[in-house]
Design an enzyme around this catalytic site. Structure first.
Site, mmCIF file in Angstrom:
data_model
loop_
_atom_site.group_PDB
_atom_site.id
_atom_site.type_symbol
_atom_site.label_atom_id
_atom_site.label_comp_id
_atom_site.label_asym_id
_atom_site.label_seq_id
_atom_site.Cartn_x
_atom_site.Cartn_y
_atom_site.Cartn_z
ATOM 1 C CD GLU A 1 151.419 -11.373 5.614
ATOM 2 O OE1 GLU A 1 152.112 -10.460 6.691
ATOM 3 O OE2 GLU A 1 150.629 -11.090 5.417
ATOM 4 C CG ASP B 1 155.191 -13.340 16.879
ATOM 5 O OD1 ASP B 1 154.639 -12.994 15.597
ATOM 6 O OD2 ASP B 1 154.936 -12.894 17.809
ATOM 7 C CG ASP C 1 152.819 -12.882 1.154
ATOM 8 O OD1 ASP C 1 153.505 -11.878 1.702
ATOM 9 O OD2 ASP C 1 151.536 -13.081 1.466
ATOM 10 C CG ASN D 1 149.098 -12.916 13.105
ATOM 11 O OD1 ASN D 1 149.564 -13.589 13.984
ATOM 12 N ND2 ASN D 1 149.662 -12.039 12.501
#
Ligand code: C2E
Ligand code: C2E
Length: 173
Positions: free
Chosen positions: A86, A60, A43, A51
């Site tokens: 993620e 992204d 993770d 973000n």
């Protein structure tokens, strides 16, 4: 068309459905051949913050770069897929309990050492990992649950680390 149906559009890793099928297959093969099987749930740390701070297009790009980096540093027999958001699943056929940790530690160091500031000034990206090795009679779900518990521990102990799962049956005292 077949390939597109199996890949995650954003990262090029296998999609969840596909990597889960690969895990099922790898588990059956490991049993048939009496070979070890190790999995890792990976993770990305603080991804929501990435973000929020740098924007979704950058988020992204981070996911894409991460996936490419993992692909470049594992063997062809290894299977790597996007488990969700993620979170990624790495399936390592033939890898023992002792073998898994150094492989994931190598990948963790490679990811942490990438020049993420090329994306945005001051950016750093790390990953947390839970690894579990298949036990006798264990289902894929139980194996994943142990890896997930180990991942939770990695997060709870400060992130940017690899944690080995507890044995499936627990140790008798
Ligand atoms: P590959 O087996 O598909 O491995 C791809 C990449 O995963 C390697 O790129 C390396 O970055 C990483 N990797 C895989 N296995 C190991 C490992 O045991 N230790 C470490 N530290 N990294 C590993 P790399 O090094 O550029 O190698 C490219 C290809 O060259 C490999 O593809 C493999 O086909 C071959 N190769 C390189 N070194 C050896 C070797 O010592 N023995 C064998 N049999 N093949 C090798
Ligand atoms: P090492 O990097 O310390 O890896 C030790 C053992 O971990 C390897 O033994 C292999 O069983 C396992 N391993 C390491 N990385 C990976 C991986 O990405 N995927 C899988 N499935 N297994 C992995 P092995 O094969 O006897 O290799 C011994 C040593 O030879 C490696 O020690 C490394 O120094 C070198 N080597 C082998 N293949 C490669 C390669 O493709 N690239 C590089 N750079 N080195 C390699």
């Amino acid at each position: 068309i077949e390939e597109l149906a199996e890949l995650d559009e954003l990262t090029g890793a296998y999609n969840r459905r596909c990597i889960m099928r690969m895990l099922d297959d790898a588990l059956l093969r490991a049993r048939d051949d009496a070979m070890p099987l190790t999995i890792a749930l990976i993770d990305l740390d603080w991804f929501k913050r990435i973000n929020d701070l740098y924007g979704h297009p950058t988020g992204d790009e981070v996911l894409r770069t991460f996936a490419i980096t993992i692909f470049a540093n594992i063997r062809e027999v290894d299977r790597f897929g996007r488990y969700g958001g993620e979170e990624f699943l790495l399936v390592l056929p033939g890898t023992t309990q002792d073998g898994g940790y150094p492989i994931l530690e190598r990948l963790r160091e490679i990811v942490a050492a990438l020049d993420w500031s090329a994306f945005s000034e001051g950016m750093a990206v790390t990953m947390s990992v839970g690894i579990a090795t298949l036990d006798d009679d264990e289902t894929p779900e139980a194996l994943l649950a142990r890896a997930d518990d180990a991942l939770y521990e990695a997060k709870a102990h400060g992130r940017n680390r690899v944690v080995q799962a507890r044995p499936a049956c627990g140790d008798a005292l």
